[in-house]
Write an enzyme that holds these catalytic residues in place. Structure first.
Site, short mmCIF file in Angstrom:
data_model
loop_
_atom_site.label_atom_id
_atom_site.label_comp_id
_atom_site.label_asym_id
_atom_site.label_seq_id
_atom_site.Cartn_x
_atom_site.Cartn_y
_atom_site.Cartn_z
N PRO A 121 -5.67 -5.21 11.36
CA PRO A 121 -7.12 -5.16 11.57
C PRO A 121 -7.50 -3.77 12.05
CG PRO A 121 -6.19 -7.15 12.53
CD PRO A 121 -5.03 -6.26 12.17
N LEU A 122 -8.14 -3.00 11.19
CA LEU A 122 -8.28 -1.56 11.43
C LEU A 122 -9.02 -1.24 12.72
CD1 LEU A 122 -8.93 -0.36 7.77
CD2 LEU A 122 -6.83 -0.20 9.11
N ILE A 134 -10.27 8.67 0.89
CA ILE A 134 -10.20 7.53 -0.03
C ILE A 134 -10.05 6.23 0.76
CG2 ILE A 134 -8.85 6.40 -1.84
CD1 ILE A 134 -10.32 8.80 -2.89
N HIS A 193 -27.85 -15.95 24.92
CA HIS A 193 -26.79 -15.77 25.91
C HIS A 193 -26.09 -17.08 26.29
CE1 HIS A 193 -28.35 -11.78 26.15
NE2 HIS A 193 -27.68 -11.45 27.22
N HIS A 215 0.84 -1.20 0.00
CA HIS A 215 0.00 0.00 0.00
C HIS A 215 0.88 1.25 0.00
CE1 HIS A 215 -2.42 -3.26 1.66
NE2 HIS A 215 -3.51 -2.59 1.28
N ARG A 225 -17.18 -19.07 38.86
CA ARG A 225 -16.98 -17.62 38.77
C ARG A 225 -16.67 -17.05 40.15
NH1 ARG A 225 -22.80 -14.48 38.55
NH2 ARG A 225 -24.03 -16.03 39.66
N HIS A 240 -4.03 3.28 -3.56
CA HIS A 240 -4.24 2.80 -2.20
C HIS A 240 -3.51 1.49 -1.93
CE1 HIS A 240 -6.19 1.01 1.31
NE2 HIS A 240 -6.69 2.19 1.60
N ARG A 294 -21.75 -20.19 35.89
CA ARG A 294 -22.67 -19.40 36.71
C ARG A 294 -23.14 -20.22 37.91
NH1 ARG A 294 -29.01 -18.22 35.37
NH2 ARG A 294 -29.39 -16.65 37.00
N GLU A 318 -17.06 -4.83 24.78
CA GLU A 318 -16.25 -6.05 24.88
C GLU A 318 -15.03 -6.03 23.96
OE1 GLU A 318 -20.56 -7.08 25.82
OE2 GLU A 318 -19.51 -6.03 24.19
N ASP A 320 -9.39 6.59 7.68
CA ASP A 320 -10.84 6.47 7.63
C ASP A 320 -11.31 5.09 8.04
OD1 ASP A 320 -11.65 9.09 6.58
OD2 ASP A 320 -10.63 8.49 4.75
#
Length: 664
Positions: A118-119, A190, A475, A29, A360, A263, A522, A413, A158
């Site tokens: 990974p943007l 762009i 869930h 790029h 937990r 690009h 749980r 998350e 962007d």
């Protein structure tokens, strides 16, 4: 660094290296590096405090290239300023085993702080680094001794802003007023598909102002002096700052600049020749003139800055020896000398108490015990603290106006997980954060990046199966444990009781070469009795929990299903069928054991049945096609947990029947 060389010539060196390296690789790029070259000059030549000879100097500024596809910008900067990144490595851009991979990778290229591509995640990592700096400064700095005092700079585009994680991370950064975080936005309009005005029309400045950021608008990204002034202004703010830089992608390429053509593909020989003429760069590919190298060279300035800090730290050490020792220990990632002893004693106490509680809660008890000797613990939860149980008695909630060691991440998350990675990369803390297991999907790419980067992030997931109950299939985790096991270099633990939970926590804290997930129930789970040797074997990921002379089959189980396997083995014994029960809280750790140990736990020739409240496919690697799995290959239902386990066949009778079926 200071230089009389025109800044446009410094920037053009970046442009030339970027277009030549991409052309040689025929991959990459060039547009972003060429467009952000002037911004890079303003930051790296005038503000960025670093030492090329020591990329790990504790008080260096951090630089993150969130738009990591433009990696040649970073590689050019590292090479030009004097890092151990040779021109041969630049020529080997994107080639096998080079130090210049397609996207920046930490631990591969000296001077790269985090793996990006990974943007949006690089931006979130930067938030974590800025947060770590703020908390360490509050803890260790003394009047006249600002031993922690550096900025975190991030370049972004962007694409980073379109990704939802940018909202999660930047919203929290504004709330926490991370004033030493400065982001420079490459506003070139762009993306790969073309002009973004067809799909990205956000008012970005207003968006960040709403987050509580300081925003500097409409900066000419090709005016080094203007960018320099904006950075200087940003450093005086009491808020994080977004500097919006208007740029032209592929700046300098006369026929392609400002278009998507520049690009993500090589410019081609014809356009490169035209670019050389347009930017007055009369040098052959990969040739940098001496005056350009001299202008960029940061080695002497970097050495002086580090030496100045060392002198300050030496005086700090003389005045505050305990704090100095603790700071160095934590930045090295070393555990306290009494950690192992504390963990061992706590595990023994769990064995003595024989509690029947939800894992937990067992996790929270382990956190409480280990936190006494781990000041570097930095916990948190994505708005589920009361359910995930990641807080402890002495925990202090972090707020903008006072430091703490427990973070209310809000319902974020993905942002939480990527911020944790940034904290871990910065050093000084062991971050852990929690949510329900089903929402690990939201976090998944950050978990993957943690595994790729080999960072000590600890991801706590509770409510781990259909045992969640009435909340229903939205869930209830079914496929999540199996899918997490597919990520390389990620250790996953699903313990069955208090002892296994404590061992899992010890393993996660002691592991320094990668992340860990800790997966908890749980519902209450019964204590399982063990010998001292069996307790020791838990750390091997899988072990014989209940054995039988002349066993005819092996039952393998994890988490809440270990209880079921033990009951089924008892019933089978009454029917004259001796069965071994193997508890396997971590298949990942078990797989790393030597062949002899694995064979001693899972003897060849004995039929096997696996029991886990999740999808079944994963377990056939252990039971074989001739074995059986008691699992669930559908989504759950909304009902009390006990009803659900019976409905889906997690009963003693069904497990007994499965064992008999493989013996038939």
């Amino acid at each position: 660094m200071t230089s009389s060389l025109p800044t446009d010539k410094m920037a053009n060196a970046i442009r030339a290296l970027a277009m030549d390296a991409v052309q040689k690789a025929n991959s990459g790029h060039p547009g972003m590096p060429m467009g952000m070259a002037d911004i890079a000059v303003a930051l790296w030549a005038k503000h960025y405090r670093h030492n090329p000879a020591n990329p790990h100097w504790n008080n260096r500024d951090r630089f993150i290239l969130s738009n990591g596809h433009g990696s040649m910008l970073h590689y050019a900067l590292l090479h030009l300023t004097g890092y151990d990144l040779s021109m041969e490595e630049i020529k080997n851009f994107r080639q096998m085993h080079s130090k210049t991979p397609g996207h920046p990778e930490v631990h591969i290229t000296p001077g790269v702080e985090t793996t990006t591509g990974p943007l949006g995640q690089g931006l979130a990592n930067a938030v974590g680094m800025a947060l770590a700096e703020k908390l360490l400064a509050a803890e260790f700095n003394k009047p006249g001794f600002d031993i922690v005092d550096h900025h975190t700079y991030v370049f972004l585009g962007d694409g980073c802003l379109m990704e939802g994680i940018s909202h999660e991370a930047c919203s929290l950064a504004g709330t926490l007023r991370l004033s030493k975080l400065i982001a420079l936005y490459d506003d070139n309009g762009i993306s790969i598909d073309g002009n973004v005005e067809g799909w990205f029309t956000d008012d970005t400045p207003k968006r960040f102002e709403a987050y509580g950021w300081n925003v500097i608008r409409n900066v000419n990204g090709h005016d080094v002096a203007a960018v320099d002034a904006a950075i200087a202004k940003a450093k005086k703010s009491d808020k994080p700052t977004l500097i919006c830089c208007k740029t032209i992608i592929g700046k300098g390429a006369p026929n392609m600049q400002g278009t998507d053509k520049v690009h993500g593909a090589a410019l081609g020989d014809k356009e490169i020749a035209a670019t050389r003429e347009a930017i007055l760069w009369g040098h052959v590919p990969f040739e940098i003139p001496a005056d350009v190298y001299a202008a960029w060279d940061a080695k002497e300035a970097g050495k002086a800055r580090e030496e100045e800090w060392k002198a300050l730290f030496k005086a700090y050490d003389e005045r505050y020896p305990h704090e100095a020792g603790e700071f160095l220990r934590r930045m090295k990632g070393e555990l306290p000398g009494n950690f192992k002893e504390t963990a061992k004693a706590y595990i023994a106490s769990c064995a003595d108490k024989m509690e029947t509680i939800a894992t937990r809660k067992a996790s929270q008890n382990a956190i409480q015990a280990l936190a006494q000797v781990l000041p570097e613990f930095l916990g948190g939860s994505a708005d589920l603290t009361g359910s995930n149980l990641t807080n402890w008695k002495e925990a202090i909630a972090l707020r903008a106006d006072h430091p703490g060691n427990h973070i209310n991440y809000g319902v974020r998350e993905f942002g939480m997980s990527a911020i944790m990675n940034g904290i871990a990369l910065h050093g000084g803390f062991i971050p852990f954060g929690a949510t329900f297991l089903t929402f690990s999907d939201y976090s998944r790419n950050a978990i993957r990046m943690a595994a790729l980067m080999k960072v000590r992030s600890i991801f706590v997931f509770t409510h781990d199966s259909i045992g969640l109950g009435e909340d229903g299939p939205t869930h209830q985790s079914v496929e999540h444990v199996a899918s997490l096991r597919l990520i390389p270099n990620l250790d996953n633990w699903r313990p069955c009781d208090t002892v296994e939970s404590a061992v899992a926590w010890q393993h996660a804290v002691e592991r320094s070469d990668g992340p860990t997930t800790l997966i908890f129930s749980r519902q209450n789970l019964p204590f399982q009795e063990r010998s001292v040797q069996q307790i020791s074997d838990i750390q091997r990921g899988g072990y014989v929990l209940k054995d039988a002379a002349d066993a005819k089959a092996v039952l393998i189980a994890t988490g809440s299903e270990v209880e079921l396997a033990v009951k089924a083995a008892g019933e089978l014994a009454l029917q004259g069928i001796p069965v071994r029960v193997v508890s396997m809280p971590s298949t990942d750790v078990f797989e790393r054991q030597d062949a002899a140990y694995k064979a001693s736990v899972l003897p060849k020739g004995l039929p096997r049945v696996a029991v886990e409240a999740g999808v079944t496919d994963y377990w056939y690697k252990y039971v074989g096609l001739e074995g059986a799995v008691v699992g669930i290959d559908t989504f759950g239902e909304s009902a009390p947990a006990g009803v659900l386990f019976k409905h889906f066949g997690f009963t003693t009778e069904n497990v007994v029947a499965k064992v008999k079926s493989v013996l038939a």
